[in-house]
Design a protein around this motif. Sequence first.
Motif, PDB file in Angstrom:
ATOM      1  N   SER A  87      31.551 -29.434  40.182  1.00  0.00           N
ATOM      2  CA  SER A  87      31.295 -30.681  39.460  1.00  0.00           C
ATOM      3  C   SER A  87      30.341 -30.388  38.307  1.00  0.00           C
ATOM      4  O   SER A  87      29.932 -29.250  38.085  1.00  0.00           O
ATOM      5  CB  SER A  87      30.679 -31.722  40.399  1.00  0.00           C
ATOM      6  OG  SER A  87      29.369 -31.324  40.779  1.00  0.00           O
ATOM      7  N   GLY A 111      29.528 -24.284  41.858  1.00  0.00           N
ATOM      8  CA  GLY A 111      29.791 -25.709  41.853  1.00  0.00           C
ATOM      9  C   GLY A 111      31.237 -26.045  41.586  1.00  0.00           C
ATOM     10  O   GLY A 111      32.046 -25.194  41.208  1.00  0.00           O
ATOM     11  N   ASN A 169      17.189 -34.532  45.595  1.00  0.00           N
ATOM     12  CA  ASN A 169      16.656 -33.680  44.534  1.00  0.00           C
ATOM     13  C   ASN A 169      16.185 -32.318  45.044  1.00  0.00           C
ATOM     14  O   ASN A 169      15.656 -31.515  44.271  1.00  0.00           O
ATOM     15  CB  ASN A 169      15.485 -34.393  43.843  1.00  0.00           C
ATOM     16  CG  ASN A 169      15.910 -35.699  43.194  1.00  0.00           C
ATOM     17  OD1 ASN A 169      16.930 -35.734  42.524  1.00  0.00           O
ATOM     18  ND2 ASN A 169      15.140 -36.753  43.408  1.00  0.00           N
ATOM     19  N   ARG A 204      25.491 -26.422  47.105  1.00  0.00           N
ATOM     20  CA  ARG A 204      24.753 -27.499  47.776  1.00  0.00           C
ATOM     21  C   ARG A 204      25.602 -28.263  48.779  1.00  0.00           C
ATOM     22  O   ARG A 204      25.115 -29.190  49.421  1.00  0.00           O
ATOM     23  CB  ARG A 204      24.156 -28.464  46.755  1.00  0.00           C
ATOM     24  CG  ARG A 204      25.171 -29.216  45.920  1.00  0.00           C
ATOM     25  CD  ARG A 204      24.487 -30.107  44.889  1.00  0.00           C
ATOM     26  NE  ARG A 204      25.457 -30.861  44.111  1.00  0.00           N
ATOM     27  CZ  ARG A 204      25.395 -32.165  43.905  1.00  0.00           C
ATOM     28  NH1 ARG A 204      24.418 -32.870  44.428  1.00  0.00           N
ATOM     29  NH2 ARG A 204      26.315 -32.774  43.169  1.00  0.00           N
ATOM     30  N   GLN A 223      25.108 -28.264  35.000  1.00  0.00           N
ATOM     31  CA  GLN A 223      23.853 -28.694  34.384  1.00  0.00           C
ATOM     32  C   GLN A 223      22.687 -27.862  34.895  1.00  0.00           C
ATOM     33  O   GLN A 223      21.819 -27.436  34.121  1.00  0.00           O
ATOM     34  CB  GLN A 223      23.615 -30.174  34.686  1.00  0.00           C
ATOM     35  CG  GLN A 223      24.581 -31.108  33.975  1.00  0.00           C
ATOM     36  CD  GLN A 223      24.441 -32.552  34.457  1.00  0.00           C
ATOM     37  OE1 GLN A 223      24.095 -32.802  35.613  1.00  0.00           O
ATOM     38  NE2 GLN A 223      24.727 -33.489  33.578  1.00  0.00           N
ATOM     39  N   LEU A 224      22.656 -27.620  36.214  1.00  0.00           N
ATOM     40  CA  LEU A 224      21.542 -26.869  36.788  1.00  0.00           C
ATOM     41  C   LEU A 224      21.553 -25.421  36.316  1.00  0.00           C
ATOM     42  O   LEU A 224      20.509 -24.873  35.946  1.00  0.00           O
ATOM     43  CB  LEU A 224      21.612 -26.933  38.317  1.00  0.00           C
ATOM     44  CG  LEU A 224      20.488 -26.218  39.064  1.00  0.00           C
ATOM     45  CD1 LEU A 224      19.132 -26.812  38.702  1.00  0.00           C
ATOM     46  CD2 LEU A 224      20.727 -26.280  40.569  1.00  0.00           C
ATOM     47  N   PHE A 279      27.249 -31.270  38.148  1.00  0.00           N
ATOM     48  CA  PHE A 279      25.884 -31.043  38.614  1.00  0.00           C
ATOM     49  C   PHE A 279      25.512 -29.564  38.547  1.00  0.00           C
ATOM     50  O   PHE A 279      24.468 -29.188  38.009  1.00  0.00           O
ATOM     51  CB  PHE A 279      25.722 -31.570  40.043  1.00  0.00           C
ATOM     52  CG  PHE A 279      24.351 -31.344  40.623  1.00  0.00           C
ATOM     53  CD1 PHE A 279      23.349 -32.270  40.440  1.00  0.00           C
ATOM     54  CD2 PHE A 279      24.058 -30.189  41.348  1.00  0.00           C
ATOM     55  CE1 PHE A 279      22.072 -32.066  40.957  1.00  0.00           C
ATOM     56  CE2 PHE A 279      22.798 -29.978  41.867  1.00  0.00           C
ATOM     57  CZ  PHE A 279      21.805 -30.913  41.675  1.00  0.00           C
TER      58      PHE A 279
END
Length: 332
Positions: free
Chosen positions: A168, A166, A129, A108, A173-174, A170
């Motif tokens: 981090s 990633g 989001n 991202r 978690q995703l 985030f």
Amino acid sequence: MTRFSLLDLVPVTEGGTVAGALANAADLAAHAEALGYNRYWVAEHHGMAGIASAATAVVIAHVAAATRTIRVGAGGIMLPNHAPLVIAEQFGTLEALFPGRIDLGFGRAPGSDQKVARAMRRTLETDPNAFPQDVLEVMSYFANDGRTGIQATPGAGANVPIWILGSSMFGAQLAAMLGLPYAFASHFAPDALDQALALYRRDFRPSAQLDKPYAMAGFNVFAADTDEEAQLLASSQQQAFVALRTGNPRQLPPPVPGYRDSLPPSHAQILDHVLSCSATGSPSTVARGLSDFVRRTGVDEVMVTSAIYDHQARKRSIAIAAEAMAELKLAA
């Protein structure tokens, strides 16, 4: 048994050309295939003089055409830069051309600075989001489940494994929530590695793609016949990192003897931290470093990476890494 793969940023060397970097990428991928590497990934970066992988899907096609069996993919596509339908069509096309060999990893970050990101996206007013929603939209196009009301052609029914990338919590978690494989960028952002892997494994939910967690982590390898030679080779990437972190990105420079020792202490500390997930040295040194990393993280796959100025020295380095990983398999 830990697999090993290769991440290539397709470096453009000082005195070299983009055409030369792309030729080297195809040659390096074929070499990695012969050595038993599981997959070869390129990453999307923009506006950087020293990286030739901006048109990531095109580079993947170039490399896949030069190889026969190794998986080839994106590590990753920076999804906020693109419409999900376009990515589904691109990777659906790649899967049609090279069936069973294409991977699609999503990140991202912009893969650039804010000025370049604005030039690509035309606006930076994006929904925070949107990234998870965009991942789900690409998955919907591949599944051809009708939720978007659009059939991606190519893309509908494509068997393209999706990864979440990633540096981090985030991404961890995703990936856990969606039941997707997870790749951590520890080769340049090591801080949250252990916590992210623990969260991913704890919260993982099985999915149609994956029934249990599958984690990969990046690891720099600068290998040569001696520790001294390897340390010299590593100085090219060290220079490139310092240039990037000080706002002066450049093409990959030739190695400089004693470069790290010439830096002010603050720069040397930053460099040591950024490249803390690395092994630099002879075959025995690299084998020890890889073994310690696998033991510490328990990852299912190590994504070996490094930028080395001399192409033949780089090929030798990934051969040494492959030998070290083979030893780990035998010892397992």
